[in-house]
Design a protein around this motif. Structure first.
Motif, mmCIF file in Angstrom:
data_model
loop_
_atom_site.group_PDB
_atom_site.id
_atom_site.type_symbol
_atom_site.label_atom_id
_atom_site.label_comp_id
_atom_site.label_asym_id
_atom_site.label_seq_id
_atom_site.Cartn_x
_atom_site.Cartn_y
_atom_site.Cartn_z
ATOM 1 N N ASP A 61 5.020 23.434 11.669
ATOM 2 C CA ASP A 61 4.653 24.210 12.878
ATOM 3 C C ASP A 61 5.481 23.675 14.042
ATOM 4 O O ASP A 61 5.203 22.615 14.598
ATOM 5 C CB ASP A 61 3.162 24.040 13.169
ATOM 6 C CG ASP A 61 2.739 24.785 14.419
ATOM 7 O OD1 ASP A 61 3.473 25.709 14.850
ATOM 8 O OD2 ASP A 61 1.691 24.436 15.008
ATOM 9 N N GLN A 101 9.171 30.126 14.064
ATOM 10 C CA GLN A 101 8.840 30.242 12.638
ATOM 11 C C GLN A 101 10.077 30.724 11.883
ATOM 12 O O GLN A 101 10.640 31.769 12.218
ATOM 13 C CB GLN A 101 7.677 31.204 12.422
ATOM 14 C CG GLN A 101 6.368 30.739 13.055
ATOM 15 C CD GLN A 101 5.250 31.747 12.863
ATOM 16 O OE1 GLN A 101 5.480 32.846 12.355
ATOM 17 N NE2 GLN A 101 4.045 31.366 13.232
ATOM 18 N N ILE A 102 10.482 29.890 10.891
ATOM 19 C CA ILE A 102 11.633 30.227 10.060
ATOM 20 C C ILE A 102 11.159 30.302 8.607
ATOM 21 O O ILE A 102 10.396 29.442 8.141
ATOM 22 C CB ILE A 102 12.758 29.170 10.203
ATOM 23 C CG1 ILE A 102 13.264 29.186 11.655
ATOM 24 C CG2 ILE A 102 13.909 29.449 9.252
ATOM 25 C CD1 ILE A 102 14.337 28.161 11.923
ATOM 26 N N SER A 103 11.582 31.311 7.924
ATOM 27 C CA SER A 103 11.150 31.519 6.543
ATOM 28 C C SER A 103 11.507 30.295 5.681
ATOM 29 O O SER A 103 12.637 29.808 5.706
ATOM 30 C CB SER A 103 11.829 32.782 5.970
ATOM 31 O OG SER A 103 11.457 32.968 4.621
ATOM 32 N N GLY A 104 10.521 29.807 4.961
ATOM 33 C CA GLY A 104 10.717 28.652 4.075
ATOM 34 C C GLY A 104 10.446 27.331 4.747
ATOM 35 O O GLY A 104 10.466 26.284 4.079
ATOM 36 N N ASP A 105 10.188 27.346 6.108
ATOM 37 C CA ASP A 105 9.924 26.099 6.837
ATOM 38 C C ASP A 105 8.413 25.929 6.940
ATOM 39 O O ASP A 105 7.734 26.723 7.592
ATOM 40 C CB ASP A 105 10.560 26.157 8.217
ATOM 41 C CG ASP A 105 10.329 24.875 9.004
ATOM 42 O OD1 ASP A 105 9.881 23.859 8.421
ATOM 43 O OD2 ASP A 105 10.601 24.888 10.245
ATOM 44 N N PRO A 106 7.831 24.888 6.334
ATOM 45 C CA PRO A 106 6.376 24.735 6.366
ATOM 46 C C PRO A 106 5.862 24.099 7.652
ATOM 47 O O PRO A 106 4.656 24.057 7.877
ATOM 48 C CB PRO A 106 6.122 23.809 5.179
ATOM 49 C CG PRO A 106 7.351 22.968 5.080
ATOM 50 C CD PRO A 106 8.494 23.861 5.488
ATOM 51 N N THR A 115 15.214 25.022 9.622
ATOM 52 C CA THR A 115 13.913 24.596 10.154
ATOM 53 C C THR A 115 13.844 24.880 11.636
ATOM 54 O O THR A 115 14.850 24.854 12.365
ATOM 55 C CB THR A 115 13.687 23.093 9.936
ATOM 56 O OG1 THR A 115 14.679 22.354 10.646
ATOM 57 C CG2 THR A 115 13.743 22.741 8.447
#
Length: 480
Positions: free
Chosen positions: A150, A143-148, A67
Motif C-alpha cells: 500500500d 496502485q500498480i498491478s502485481g504490487d502488494p 512498485t
C-alpha cells in the motif's frame, strides 16, 4: 457634547466602521485567494506526478516501475517542491521516502500525522491542524498491478507561513487606513471648527445681548455656505429686533412726552373746578377736547408703529384716475377751500390704495391748516419716467427751505396761517405720509409752489400689474 465633537465623532465612527469592514473583507478575500492558490498548487503537483508515472521509465529495467514505492521514490528524487511545501511517501503505514526540502517541524516524523494519512482511502484533499500549524494536504494512493504494498504520496502545503503574508498585508492596510483616519480626524476637527465658527459667534453674541441688551452687535460673515447664510439670517433678525425695539422705545417716549401735557391740563382743571355750572360746562368741554386730542395722538402713534411691520401694506391693483378723483372728493369735507383737480394720471399700479389715499388726505389736511377759507388747494397725479407722482398744492405761506426736511419728523409743526379751529394737528401727519411713501419704496418732499404756497409731492415707483385679469378683479371689488 458640542456640535463640533458630534460631527467629527460621527464622521470618525462611520469612516472607522467602514474601514474595519474593508480591512476584514480584504483579509477574507486574500485568505480565500491564498487557499485557491494552495489548492491549485497541490493539484498541479498531483498532475505532474500522474504525468511522471505515465512518461517515466525505470532506468534499470527500461520499463515502467513495478512498485508504487519505487515510482514515488523516483518522483521525489526528481522533483523538488517549493519552500512552503513538502512531500513524502507512506508504504504499508510507514514513511518510506521524503523530499529533499523538509521544513521543521518534520511531519513525516509525527506518528499521529502519518497514521492519519495512512488511513485515508482514495485521493483526498483537506485541512489538518498539525504541530507545524494548519496545513493543506493532498493524499494520492498509488496502485500498480502485481504490487502488494500500500503506497501513497502525501503533498503538504504549510498554510501558516503563507498566511502570515496575508496577515502582514492586512496589518499594513490597517495601519495605513487608521493612520489616514487619524489625519482625516485632525483635519476634520480643524475644518469643523472653521465651519461652525459662525454658530459659536451666534451663541456668544446671543449671550452678550441677553446680558447687556445691546442689539447693535453683529456677526462677521465670511464664505457662502449654509453656516454663513445662518449668520446672515441672524444679523437680519438682529436688524429687525433692533428696529422693533427702537420703534417701541420711540413710541413710548413719544407717547409719554405728548400725553403728559393733556393729562396735566385735565388734572389741573378738574382739581380747580368749582361749583358754578357754567364753569363746569367749560371744564367739561376742555376735558373732552383734550381727550379727543389724546385719542388722535394715540391713533397716529399706533399708525407709525404699524408702519414698521411687514403687513403694513396690502398691495392690490390701483387705478390712478380713480385714486386721484376719490381723494379730491373726500378732501371737500376738510374745509371750505377752492378744491381743484390739477392733473390726473391714467393707468394701473400695484400699491396699497387705502394707504395712498390716507397720505393724500393727510397732505390735504395739512394744506387746510395753513390756508384760509376760499384759498385754492389742488390735488393731482402724473406718471413720469417710471415713477408715479401724487401731490397737493396750496396757496399758503409755504415752507421755509430750512424746514423742508424737519417737518416730516414726529411732533414737528410749522407755523399755521389758517383758522385757529383748523390748527389742531398732532404733528404726526407728515411723519405718517413719509412712512407710507417709504413703505412703497418711495419718498415725499416739500417744495415751493409756483406763485407762492407749498407743494407736497409723493414719489413712488410705478409697479405695473402682472395680468389684466387681476386688474378686472380689483375693479369689481372696488365697485362692490
Amino acid at each position: 457634547m458640542s456640535a463640533r465633537v458630534r460631527i467629527v465623532g460621527w464622521m470618525l465612527l462611520l469612516v472607522g466602521a467602514s474601514l474595519v469592514v474593508s480591512i476584514v473583507g480584504s483579509a477574507v478575500i486574500l485568505s480565500g485567494q491564498l487557499d485557491a492558490r494552495v489548492v491549485a498548487e497541490l493539484r498541479q503537483e498531483a498532475d505532474e506526478f500522474r504525468r511522471f508515472a505515465v512518461t517515466t521509465r525505470d532506468p534499470v529495467t527500461g520499463r515502467r516501475y513495478a512498485t508504487g514505492a519505487g515510482l514515488i521514490a523516483a518522483f521525489l528524487a526528481a522533483h523538488l517542491p517549493s519552500r512552503s511545501m513538502t512531500f513524502f511517501s507512506i508504504v504499508d503505514g510507514r514513511v518510506d521516502r521524503r523530499s529533499l526540502h523538509a521544513p521543521s517541524p518534520r511531519l513525516d516524523r509525527d506518528k499521529a500525522v502519518v497514521a492519519r494519512f495512512a488511513a485515508v482511502r482514495g485521493t483526498q484533499l483537506g485541512w489538518l491542524d498539525s504541530p507545524a500549524g494548519r496545513v493543506r494536504y493532498a493524499v494520492i494512493p498509488v496502485q500498480i498491478s502485481g504490487d502488494p504494498h500500500d503506497a501513497r504520496l502525501v503533498l503538504i502545503s504549510f498554510w501558516n507561513g503563507r498566511h502570515d503574508e496575508v496577515l502582514q498585508a492586512t496589518r499594513v492596510l490597517a495601519l495605513t487606513g487608521f493612520g489616514a483616519l487619524g489625519v482625516a480626524g485632525a483635519i476634520s476637527w480643524s475644518v469643523a471648527g472653521q465651519v461652525l465658527a459662525p454658530i459659536r459667534l451666534v451663541r456668544r453674541t446671543a449671550e452678550r445681548i441677553g446680558e447687556s441688551s445691546d442689539l447693535t452687535r453683529r456677526l462677521e460673515i465670511s464664505g457662502r455656505d449654509d453656516v454663513a447664510a445662518l449668520a446672515r439670517t441672524f444679523n437680519h433678525m438682529l436688524d429687525r429686533l433692533e428696529q422693533a425695539f427702537t420703534v417701541q422705545r420711540q413710541f413710548m417716549n413719544d407717547a409719554g412726552h405728548e400725553l403728559r401735557t393733556p393729562i396735566t391740563v385735565i388734572r389741573g382743571h378738574i382739581e380747580l373746578m368749582g361749583e358754578d355750572p357754567r364753569e363746569r360746562a367749560a371744564v367739561q368741554e376742555l376735558v373732552l377736547d383734550e381727550l379727543d386730542r389724546m385719542g388722535r395722538i394715540v391713533g397716529d402713534l399706533l399708525m407709525l408703529a404699524q408702519a414698521e411691520r411687514p403687513d403694513f401694506l396690502t398691495p392690490e391693483v390701483v387705478n390712478l384716475t380713480d385714486l386721484t378723483v376719490e381723494a379730491l372728493a373726500k378732501a371737500h369735507a376738510l374745509g371750505s377751500r377752492k378744491w381743484r383737480l390739477a392733473s390726473v394720471a391714467e393707468g394701473d399700479i400695484i400699491a396699497d390704495g387705502q394707504r395712498l389715499t390716507q397720505a393724500l388726505m393727510q397732505l390735504a389736511f395739512n394744506a387746510v391748516q395753513h390756508t384760509r377759507d376760499g384759498d385754492r388747494v389742488e390735488i393731482g397725479s402724473a406718471t413720469r419716467d417710471g415713477r408715479v407722482l401724487l401731490w397737493v398744492q396750496d396757496e399758503g405761506p409755504g415752507v421755509e427751505p430750512a424746514d423742508r426736511e424737519r417737518i416730516f419728523e414726529r411732533f414737528t409743526q410749522a407755523g399755521a396761517r389758517g383758522d385757529s379751529s383748523n390748527h389742531n394737528g398732532t404733528g404726526l401727519g407728515l411723519a405718517i405720509v413719509r412712512e407710507i411713501a417709504t413703505a412703497h419704496s418711495g419718498t415725499v418732499r416739500a417744495d415751493a409752489a409756483e406763485g407762492g404756497g407749498a407743494l407736497f409731492v409723493l414719489d413712488i415707483p410705478w409697479v405695473a400689474p402682472a395680468r389684466k385679469s387681476e386688474h378686472r378683479r380689483a375693479r369689481r371689488r372696488r365697485r362692490r
